[in-house]
Write an enzyme that holds these catalytic residues in place. Structure first.
Site, PDB file in Angstrom:
ATOM      1  N   ASN A  58      -4.898   6.169  -6.936  1.00  0.00           N
ATOM      2  CA  ASN A  58      -5.547   7.486  -6.753  1.00  0.00           C
ATOM      3  C   ASN A  58      -4.592   8.631  -7.094  1.00  0.00           C
ATOM      4  O   ASN A  58      -4.388   9.557  -6.315  1.00  0.00           O
ATOM      5  CB  ASN A  58      -6.083   7.638  -5.311  1.00  0.00           C
ATOM      6  CG  ASN A  58      -4.980   7.666  -4.276  1.00  0.00           C
ATOM      7  OD1 ASN A  58      -3.907   7.099  -4.484  1.00  0.00           O
ATOM      8  ND2 ASN A  58      -5.224   8.320  -3.160  1.00  0.00           N
ATOM      9  N   ASP A 107       1.065   2.389   3.893  1.00  0.00           N
ATOM     10  CA  ASP A 107       0.200   3.457   3.362  1.00  0.00           C
ATOM     11  C   ASP A 107       1.012   4.751   3.234  1.00  0.00           C
ATOM     12  O   ASP A 107       0.583   5.826   3.651  1.00  0.00           O
ATOM     13  CB  ASP A 107      -1.060   3.678   4.210  1.00  0.00           C
ATOM     14  CG  ASP A 107      -2.046   4.650   3.533  1.00  0.00           C
ATOM     15  OD1 ASP A 107      -1.855   4.961   2.345  1.00  0.00           O
ATOM     16  OD2 ASP A 107      -2.987   5.097   4.208  1.00  0.00           O
ATOM     17  N   HIS A 151       2.825  14.081   1.083  1.00  0.00           N
ATOM     18  CA  HIS A 151       2.301  15.413   0.741  1.00  0.00           C
ATOM     19  C   HIS A 151       3.426  16.416   0.937  1.00  0.00           C
ATOM     20  O   HIS A 151       4.413  16.123   1.620  1.00  0.00           O
ATOM     21  CB  HIS A 151       1.112  15.767   1.637  1.00  0.00           C
ATOM     22  CG  HIS A 151      -0.079  14.880   1.425  1.00  0.00           C
ATOM     23  ND1 HIS A 151      -0.857  14.915   0.298  1.00  0.00           N
ATOM     24  CD2 HIS A 151      -0.611  13.895   2.210  1.00  0.00           C
ATOM     25  CE1 HIS A 151      -1.821  14.012   0.380  1.00  0.00           C
ATOM     26  NE2 HIS A 151      -1.694  13.375   1.530  1.00  0.00           N
ATOM     27  N   HIS A 155      -5.857  -0.854   5.303  1.00  0.00           N
ATOM     28  CA  HIS A 155      -5.619  -0.178   6.583  1.00  0.00           C
ATOM     29  C   HIS A 155      -6.765  -0.252   7.603  1.00  0.00           C
ATOM     30  O   HIS A 155      -7.400   0.745   7.923  1.00  0.00           O
ATOM     31  CB  HIS A 155      -5.193   1.286   6.391  1.00  0.00           C
ATOM     32  CG  HIS A 155      -5.859   2.017   5.252  1.00  0.00           C
ATOM     33  ND1 HIS A 155      -7.198   1.961   5.016  1.00  0.00           N
ATOM     34  CD2 HIS A 155      -5.334   2.836   4.310  1.00  0.00           C
ATOM     35  CE1 HIS A 155      -7.482   2.715   3.960  1.00  0.00           C
ATOM     36  NE2 HIS A 155      -6.367   3.238   3.508  1.00  0.00           N
ATOM     37  N   HIS A 207     -10.923   0.606   0.535  1.00  0.00           N
ATOM     38  CA  HIS A 207     -10.668   1.580   1.597  1.00  0.00           C
ATOM     39  C   HIS A 207     -11.967   1.599   2.418  1.00  0.00           C
ATOM     40  O   HIS A 207     -12.991   2.060   1.932  1.00  0.00           O
ATOM     41  CB  HIS A 207     -10.368   2.956   0.986  1.00  0.00           C
ATOM     42  CG  HIS A 207     -10.090   4.010   2.007  1.00  0.00           C
ATOM     43  ND1 HIS A 207      -8.930   4.747   2.034  1.00  0.00           N
ATOM     44  CD2 HIS A 207     -10.817   4.454   3.056  1.00  0.00           C
ATOM     45  CE1 HIS A 207      -8.957   5.586   3.049  1.00  0.00           C
ATOM     46  NE2 HIS A 207     -10.102   5.444   3.672  1.00  0.00           N
ATOM     47  N   HIS A 252       1.677   5.081  -2.099  1.00  0.00           N
ATOM     48  CA  HIS A 252       1.295   6.117  -3.074  1.00  0.00           C
ATOM     49  C   HIS A 252       2.573   6.788  -3.561  1.00  0.00           C
ATOM     50  O   HIS A 252       3.153   7.608  -2.852  1.00  0.00           O
ATOM     51  CB  HIS A 252       0.395   7.165  -2.418  1.00  0.00           C
ATOM     52  CG  HIS A 252      -0.861   6.587  -1.826  1.00  0.00           C
ATOM     53  ND1 HIS A 252      -2.056   6.557  -2.492  1.00  0.00           N
ATOM     54  CD2 HIS A 252      -1.098   6.013  -0.614  1.00  0.00           C
ATOM     55  CE1 HIS A 252      -2.989   5.990  -1.728  1.00  0.00           C
ATOM     56  NE2 HIS A 252      -2.436   5.654  -0.582  1.00  0.00           N
ATOM     57  N   ARG A 270       2.667   8.641  -6.240  1.00  0.00           N
ATOM     58  CA  ARG A 270       2.263   9.910  -6.914  1.00  0.00           C
ATOM     59  C   ARG A 270       2.839  10.020  -8.330  1.00  0.00           C
ATOM     60  O   ARG A 270       2.365   9.415  -9.217  1.00  0.00           O
ATOM     61  CB  ARG A 270       2.685  11.135  -6.079  1.00  0.00           C
ATOM     62  CG  ARG A 270       2.361  11.034  -4.580  1.00  0.00           C
ATOM     63  CD  ARG A 270       0.925  11.221  -4.258  1.00  0.00           C
ATOM     64  NE  ARG A 270       0.712  11.409  -2.819  1.00  0.00           N
ATOM     65  CZ  ARG A 270      -0.371  11.017  -2.164  1.00  0.00           C
ATOM     66  NH1 ARG A 270      -1.362  10.427  -2.785  1.00  0.00           N
ATOM     67  NH2 ARG A 270      -0.496  11.226  -0.872  1.00  0.00           N
ATOM     68  N   GLY A 292      -2.596  11.996   5.195  1.00  0.00           N
ATOM     69  CA  GLY A 292      -1.604  11.056   4.692  1.00  0.00           C
ATOM     70  C   GLY A 292      -0.226  11.361   5.249  1.00  0.00           C
ATOM     71  O   GLY A 292       0.135  12.522   5.424  1.00  0.00           O
ATOM     72  N   HIS A 317       0.857  -1.201   0.000  1.00  0.00           N
ATOM     73  CA  HIS A 317       0.000   0.000   0.000  1.00  0.00           C
ATOM     74  C   HIS A 317       0.887   1.243   0.000  1.00  0.00           C
ATOM     75  O   HIS A 317       1.287   1.749   1.054  1.00  0.00           O
ATOM     76  CB  HIS A 317      -0.926  -0.007   1.217  1.00  0.00           C
ATOM     77  CG  HIS A 317      -2.004   1.029   1.143  1.00  0.00           C
ATOM     78  ND1 HIS A 317      -3.286   0.811   1.625  1.00  0.00           N
ATOM     79  CD2 HIS A 317      -2.024   2.295   0.643  1.00  0.00           C
ATOM     80  CE1 HIS A 317      -4.024   1.889   1.425  1.00  0.00           C
ATOM     81  NE2 HIS A 317      -3.266   2.809   0.840  1.00  0.00           N
TER      82      HIS A 317
HETATM   83  C1  NCD Z   1      -4.086   8.659   1.040  1.00  0.00           C
HETATM   84  C2  NCD Z   1      -3.498   9.611   0.012  1.00  0.00           C
HETATM   85  O1  NCD Z   1      -3.036  10.688   0.394  1.00  0.00           O
HETATM   86  O2  NCD Z   1      -3.453   9.242  -1.168  1.00  0.00           O
HETATM   87  N1  NCD Z   1      -4.297   9.381   2.251  1.00  0.00           N
HETATM   88  C3  NCD Z   1      -4.381   8.863   3.486  1.00  0.00           C
HETATM   89  O3  NCD Z   1      -4.678   9.619   4.404  1.00  0.00           O
HETATM   90  N2  NCD Z   1      -4.165   7.584   3.725  1.00  0.00           N
HETATM   91  C4  NCD Z   1      -5.321   8.046   0.523  1.00  0.00           C
HETATM   92  C5  NCD Z   1      -5.655   6.715   1.108  1.00  0.00           C
HETATM   93  O4  NCD Z   1      -4.806   5.863   1.358  1.00  0.00           O
HETATM   94  O5  NCD Z   1      -6.836   6.464   1.310  1.00  0.00           O
HETATM   95 ZN    ZN Z   2      -3.538   4.723   0.873  1.00  0.00          ZN
END
Ligand code: NCD
Ligand code: ZN
Length: 436
Positions: free
Chosen positions: A95, A300, A304, A228, A181, A63, A65, A319, A61
């Site tokens: 996402n 996860d 940011h 999660h 999710h 991200h 980006r 996140g 899991h």
């Molecule tokens: C995730 C994101 O920023 O893409 N944010 C989060 O708070 N976990 C989105 C997600 O995992 O649902």
């Molecule tokens: Zn996530």
């Protein structure tokens, strides 16, 4: 013929105990595990005395980006963070901007990841409004389908019973898991107070989401993976409904070790979805992980920018980064005796390999991919400023861990060693990963 690489005289977990062993690597695979003195000749030898030789984590899991959000993270910075954090395989979430709902976007991500990778990268896809638009061209390059009922990736979609059944049918048809999710709150409601945020994304919403998906699964079948899990009530529900591998779940370190009450109410740093819960939830989640009710640990990793995180709670982005903290935090649990080696290896390595069909990964044994980390038991303080990730703000700032990643090997090649990267981007690892 000498083997390519020998990891000499490290500590290896085998047959129920930690013993000194050497690991030989040839043509990207583990050639064998040997008692000291019985090793084959090697072209290169890495002395691993006093250090642990383990399979690298498979983080299911993440991200990364990139694309139109490279200011938050890109495939180079994200996979460098993975390698430095002891993670040799990541599975990237859909996402993104744009979201993965079509073949062209997935191919864009694959191309970017191939050119910039430092570890193995697999992908999940979202699901377009018309589920029939999920073509085999997408499916062959992904390891699962991810849905966000509280924030659908495709416009005009509402996660009612009909939609949930369609998604399950699609995943079942293609023989891959549907990842959820677990939050069924109404995305159009913007919280006006911190209390309202916690109430909208409360455990009631997590449990309701799970109820709806499990109810539909009872009728449709297929495999459901709950992302999660953050609430004691959800963990208990998974336990009641588990049937072998058709219902699986994951948990993050921040939901195992951090609580909402340990931060000031206004602080945006620990803001994440699902939100941090209570110490009771933490305890039940750890218990569920140990009893295999929850199968795996994931970071996860959700990067940011500093500007987006340095805000009051309501304005901050949800996140937190996790690629460089998850393995050290989990190994600290092992070294301090709260988690066993079997539990760690299952949750972070072999478990995700099994769930996502990566049959050549996740185990330190002859014939498996040589995705390996060398770790020393030494004190380290988590400092976001030292992260390779572009996201340097972590709620684990200042936490003491007793595990340090010394070396990371991907596909038999040393990527990261003693704080330095030894290869350039786009050389090690495989992209995309396919079910094997
Ligand atoms: C995730 C994101 O920023 O893409 N944010 C989060 O708070 N976990 C989105 C997600 O995992 O649902
Ligand atoms: Zn996530």
């Amino acid at each position: 013929m000498p083997v390519d690489l020998l990891l000499r005289n490290g500590l290896v977990y085998t047959q129920g105990k930690i013993v000194p062993r050497s690991v030989a690597i040839n043509t990207g695979l583990i050639e064998g595990i040997y008692e000291t003195g019985l090793e084959p000749d090697a072209r290169k030898v890495l002395d691993c005395s006093q250090s642990y030789i383990l399979p690298g984590m498979i983080d299911a899991h993440v991200h990364l980006r990139d694309l139109n959000q490279s200011e938050k993270e890109d495939y180079a910075s994200g996979t460098m963070a993975a390698a430095a954090g002891g993670v040799t395989t990541v599975i990237d979430m859909p996402n993104t901007d744009p979201p993965v709902l079509d073949k062209a976007t997935l191919e864009w991500k694959i191309e970017r990841a191939q050119a910039n990778r430092f570890v193995n990268v697999g992908f999940f896809t979202g699901i377009p409004k018309d589920t029939a638009d999920i073509t085999s061209g997408i499916i062959q390059n992904v390891l699962g389908i991810k849905v966000y009922p509280h924030a659908p990736l495709s416009e005009g979609v509402h996660y009612n019973g009909v939609r949930i059944r369609e998604c399950l049918k699609t995943a079942k048809k293609h023989e891959i898991p549907l990842l959820v999710h677990p939050d069924i709150s109404d995305s159009t409601i913007k919280p006006e107070s911190i209390e309202e945020f916690f109430s909208i994304h409360g455990c009631v919403s997590e449990v309701r989401a799970l109820e709806q998906f499990i109810f539909a699964q009872n009728e449709i079948g297929g495999r459901l993976h709950i992302c999660h899990v953050s609430c004691a009530a959800t963990a208990k529900m998974i336990e009641e409904h588990r049937a072998e591998e058709s219902l699986t779940g994951e948990v993050c370190p921040h939901h195992l070790f951090l609580t909402r009450n340990s931060f000031s109410v206004e602080n945006g740093v620990p803001k994440v979805l699902p939100p941090l819960r209570s110490s009771y939830d933490c305890r039940i989640l750890m218990d569920a992980l140990k009893r295999c009710t929850i199968d795996i640990v994931v970071s996860d990793h959700a990067p940011h920018t500093s500007d987006e995180k340095n805000q009051s709670f309501l304005d901050a982005a949800s996140g937190i980064p996790g690629l460089e903290t998850t393995v050290p935090i989990m190994l600290t649990e092992v070294f301090q005796g709260r988690v066993s080696w079997v539990e760690f290896l299952r949750a972070c390595c072999s478990g995700p390999a099994t769930i996502f069909g990566l049959r050549t990964k996740g185990v330190l044994a002859k014939g498996y991919d040589a995705d390996i980390i060398v770790v020393s038991r030494e004190e380290n303080i988590i400092r976001g400023s030292k992260f390779y990730s572009k996201a340097k703000i972590t709620p684990f700032e200042g936490r003491r861990v007793v595990a340090k990643i010394r070396t990371t090997i991907v596909g038999g090649k040393i990527v990261f060693d003693e704080g330095r990267f030894l290869v350039g981007r786009g050389i090690v690892g495989r992209v995309p990963l396919r079910k094997t």
